[in-house]
Design a protein around this motif. Structure first.
Motif, mmCIF file in Angstrom:
data_model
loop_
_atom_site.group_PDB
_atom_site.id
_atom_site.type_symbol
_atom_site.label_atom_id
_atom_site.label_comp_id
_atom_site.label_asym_id
_atom_site.label_seq_id
_atom_site.Cartn_x
_atom_site.Cartn_y
_atom_site.Cartn_z
ATOM 1 N N ASP A 1 11.030 21.048 -29.258
ATOM 2 C CA ASP A 1 12.306 21.259 -29.939
ATOM 3 C C ASP A 1 13.290 20.167 -29.542
ATOM 4 O O ASP A 1 13.079 19.446 -28.557
ATOM 5 C CB ASP A 1 12.857 22.637 -29.582
ATOM 6 N N PHE A 2 14.393 20.070 -30.298
ATOM 7 C CA PHE A 2 15.383 19.020 -30.070
ATOM 8 C C PHE A 2 16.801 19.554 -30.238
ATOM 9 O O PHE A 2 17.046 20.528 -30.946
ATOM 10 C CB PHE A 2 15.188 17.864 -31.055
ATOM 11 N N VAL B 1 23.250 18.129 -37.542
ATOM 12 C CA VAL B 1 23.903 16.832 -37.386
ATOM 13 C C VAL B 1 23.062 15.798 -38.115
ATOM 14 O O VAL B 1 21.834 15.780 -37.990
ATOM 15 C CB VAL B 1 24.049 16.447 -35.906
ATOM 16 N N VAL B 2 23.713 14.933 -38.888
ATOM 17 C CA VAL B 2 23.039 13.840 -39.578
ATOM 18 C C VAL B 2 23.585 12.530 -39.020
ATOM 19 O O VAL B 2 24.804 12.368 -38.883
ATOM 20 C CB VAL B 2 23.267 13.912 -41.100
ATOM 21 N N VAL B 3 22.690 11.615 -38.688
ATOM 22 C CA VAL B 3 23.076 10.363 -38.039
ATOM 23 C C VAL B 3 22.512 9.183 -38.817
ATOM 24 O O VAL B 3 21.332 9.169 -39.160
ATOM 25 C CB VAL B 3 22.570 10.314 -36.581
ATOM 26 N N GLU B 4 23.344 8.205 -39.071
ATOM 27 C CA GLU B 4 22.913 6.930 -39.642
ATOM 28 C C GLU B 4 23.056 5.862 -38.562
ATOM 29 O O GLU B 4 24.111 5.233 -38.426
ATOM 30 C CB GLU B 4 23.741 6.571 -40.877
ATOM 31 N N ALA C 1 11.020 22.680 -33.628
ATOM 32 C CA ALA C 1 11.934 21.630 -34.061
ATOM 33 C C ALA C 1 12.322 21.787 -35.518
ATOM 34 O O ALA C 1 11.547 22.295 -36.336
ATOM 35 C CB ALA C 1 11.290 20.267 -33.832
ATOM 36 N N LYS C 2 13.532 21.310 -35.837
ATOM 37 C CA LYS C 2 14.005 21.227 -37.214
ATOM 38 C C LYS C 2 14.671 19.855 -37.361
ATOM 39 O O LYS C 2 15.899 19.731 -37.386
ATOM 40 C CB LYS C 2 15.015 22.324 -37.545
ATOM 41 N N VAL C 3 13.855 18.817 -37.433
ATOM 42 C CA VAL C 3 14.354 17.453 -37.415
ATOM 43 C C VAL C 3 13.651 16.633 -38.488
ATOM 44 O O VAL C 3 12.589 17.002 -38.997
ATOM 45 C CB VAL C 3 14.142 16.788 -36.035
ATOM 46 N N ALA C 4 14.260 15.491 -38.817
ATOM 47 C CA ALA C 4 13.642 14.553 -39.762
ATOM 48 C C ALA C 4 14.185 13.165 -39.490
ATOM 49 O O ALA C 4 15.326 13.003 -39.028
ATOM 50 C CB ALA C 4 13.938 14.964 -41.204
ATOM 51 N N GLU D 1 16.543 -0.680 -43.563
ATOM 52 C CA GLU D 1 17.935 -1.115 -43.583
ATOM 53 C C GLU D 1 18.906 0.048 -43.474
ATOM 54 O O GLU D 1 20.033 -0.124 -43.014
ATOM 55 C CB GLU D 1 18.221 -1.900 -44.872
ATOM 56 N N ARG D 2 18.477 1.241 -43.916
ATOM 57 C CA ARG D 2 19.368 2.400 -43.908
ATOM 58 C C ARG D 2 18.684 3.580 -43.225
ATOM 59 O O ARG D 2 18.264 4.539 -43.875
ATOM 60 C CB ARG D 2 19.781 2.769 -45.336
ATOM 61 N N PRO D 3 18.538 3.529 -41.918
ATOM 62 C CA PRO D 3 17.889 4.644 -41.216
ATOM 63 C C PRO D 3 18.720 5.920 -41.306
ATOM 64 O O PRO D 3 19.954 5.879 -41.287
ATOM 65 C CB PRO D 3 17.797 4.128 -39.778
ATOM 66 N N TRP D 4 18.026 7.036 -41.389
ATOM 67 C CA TRP D 4 18.671 8.356 -41.533
ATOM 68 C C TRP D 4 17.917 9.348 -40.663
ATOM 69 O O TRP D 4 16.685 9.359 -40.634
ATOM 70 C CB TRP D 4 18.595 8.776 -42.996
ATOM 71 N N ALA D 5 18.644 10.183 -39.950
ATOM 72 C CA ALA D 5 17.993 11.187 -39.106
ATOM 73 C C ALA D 5 18.855 12.437 -39.067
ATOM 74 O O ALA D 5 20.086 12.374 -39.176
ATOM 75 C CB ALA D 5 17.785 10.651 -37.686
ATOM 76 N N THR D 6 18.192 13.573 -38.910
ATOM 77 C CA THR D 6 18.918 14.828 -38.764
ATOM 78 C C THR D 6 18.269 15.685 -37.692
ATOM 79 O O THR D 6 17.043 15.696 -37.537
ATOM 80 C CB THR D 6 18.982 15.608 -40.100
ATOM 81 N N VAL D 7 19.105 16.379 -36.945
ATOM 82 C CA VAL D 7 18.678 17.328 -35.913
ATOM 83 C C VAL D 7 19.540 18.567 -36.078
ATOM 84 O O VAL D 7 20.771 18.465 -36.149
ATOM 85 C CB VAL D 7 18.860 16.750 -34.496
ATOM 86 N N GLY D 8 18.913 19.727 -36.148
ATOM 87 C CA GLY D 8 19.728 20.918 -36.324
ATOM 88 C C GLY D 8 18.949 22.202 -36.184
ATOM 89 O O GLY D 8 17.876 22.239 -35.580
ATOM 90 N N SER D 9 19.506 23.254 -36.776
ATOM 91 C CA SER D 9 18.927 24.592 -36.644
ATOM 92 C C SER D 9 18.206 25.049 -37.895
ATOM 93 O O SER D 9 17.536 26.078 -37.892
ATOM 94 C CB SER D 9 20.029 25.607 -36.317
#
Length: 411
Positions: free
Chosen positions: A156-157, A351-354, A317-320, A327-335
């Motif tokens: 998990d994260f 949370v979504v992070v670029e 985990a609930k991440v991607a 050029e445009r990395p995208w990541a999300t970590v959450g519930s």
């Protein structure tokens, strides 16, 4: 080929510092250190609060903070946590920890669809400066309430964040807290106090600055899902990111039963040449979540989606991460799981992070898990699985569709 979906509809704010945390081995020490340094306030929400083993250390940190005068508010879900043990309630009350239970569950209450709307998000804000968000409950990684001791830790994260999203989290948690207080007061027939609590909720909402410092740092957004104004924000964020993918999509999700739109988005991405990899639950945990998800695997595998089942322990985990090296990395970590309970009913937060460094960090951890602990699923093996298993899969899927219909939702 469908055109890339825009991402600008999400309010990404600059100036963030977001740290990825894996498992309670990384999450609990960071969380407790911030709680022990808290000067004036701790807001805490979790689906499960279990004091077994290292879970007790979080309870102790909350108590220490309250005893030195910090305003400590704890909200737990009435189904995920169940009845809070009297010993813990007494310790909280003595120390001054304020505890509220979201939608307490009675013997017959779960027969009502509205009772399936759970507080599933995991959030903590310390001193309005630091936020934690992710999928990790107050639950030791080597312990499961239904399965006992685990040989390997749960996968998990969570994230630790500083920046404008902290204020957004605090405001949202504050509104929910006062609404819960108002509902409690009405049930106790304390009508005048309930009105005061609702006014406090409105004041908290109006006090939000909704601004970000124009400084260097990660671009990030905090997405909520509720049953009012934010019914589909998390799902739409996934759809836009998948539609914009150019190289690679990796999703790790504990309970994976995507609706028609998400399934189609993944299939279209794979068919246009994007590498799509899913890391999913490989161990039997719950009948519905385990079996209902499998009927959707066939179409994904046929489209070229790679599926890996995590085997050593429970995947939670609930991440991607998408285009981590692009050029445009995208990541999300959450519930939020990608299944109907999360996307249609529960309160969730992601949370979504670029940011390239953050995306690469998450990417490396997921690739390592797939290579070292994931069991690849082949289309031939999936289609030839035993008849009994296929029957159970379709029975569970039919039950899930019926439950969705009962709630009045389409998925």
């Amino acid at each position: 080929m469908s055109p890339a979906a825009p991402r600008k509809r999400i309010d990404y704010l600059p100036g963030h510092d977001v740290q990825l945390l894996q498992g309670t081995q990384e999450f609990f020490p960071a969380l407790i250190a911030d709680m022990d340094a808290a000067a004036h306030s701790i807001q805490f929400e979790t689906y499960i609060f279990d004091c077994t083993a290292t879970g007790q250390s979080v309870a102790d940190a909350l108590i220490r903070a309250a005893e030195r005068g910090v305003d400590v508010r704890v909200a737990v879900d009435g189904f995920g946590t169940g009845p809070v043990p009297k010993a813990l309630r007494d310790r909280f009350q003595t120390a001054g920890v304020q505890l509220q239970v979201y939608s307490a569950v009675g013997q017959l209450s779960l027969l009502l669809p509205k009772a399936w709307r759970r507080l599933h998000r995991k959030l903590c804000v310390v001193d309005d400066e630091t936020m934690y968000c992710g999928g990790i409950n107050v639950l030791d990684d080597f312990y499961d309430p239904n399965h006992g001791q685990l040989e390997f830790p749960r996968f998990d994260f969570a994230v630790r964040a500083k920046g404008a999203v902290v204020e957004l989290a605090s405001d949202n948690m504050d509104k929910l807290w006062w609404r819960m207080r108002a509902v409690h007061d009405v049930r106790k027939r304390q009508i005048s106090r309930a009105v005061a609590d609702l006014k406090a909720a409105g004041a908290a909402q109006g006090a939000a600055k909704r601004s970000a410092a124009k400084v260097k740092g990660m671009r990030a957004a905090l997405l909520f899902r509720d049953n009012l104004r934010n019914r589909a924000r998390i799902e739409k964020a996934y759809l836009r990111a998948i539609g914009s993918a150019r190289q690679e999509i990796i999703i790790a999700n504990a309970y994976f039963l995507p609706g028609r739109k998400l399934r189609r988005a993944l299939i279209v991405a794979a068919r246009r040449g994007v590498s799509v990899k899913l890391l999913l639950q490989g161990r039997y945990e719950y009948f519905m979540q385990y079996h209902a998800s499998r009927p959707v695997y066939g179409a994904l595998l046929e489209a070229g989606v790679e599926i890996f089942e995590y085997a050593p322990s429970f995947l939670h985990a609930k991440v991607a991460v998408i285009d981590a090296n692009g050029e445009r990395p995208w990541a999300t970590v959450g519930s939020s799981n990608l299944e109907p309970l999360s996307l249609l009913l529960a309160r969730e937060a992601n949370v979504v992070v670029e940011d390239a460094d953050f995306a690469k960090d998450l990417h490396e951890r997921l690739v390592h898990a797939m290579e070292k602990a994931g069991q690849p699923m082949a289309l031939e093996a999936f289609t030839s699985r035993p008849l009994r298993q296929r029957m159970l899969d379709h029975i569970a899927a039919a039950i899930m569709r019926s439950l969705i219909w009962v709630t009045g939702n389409r998925y």
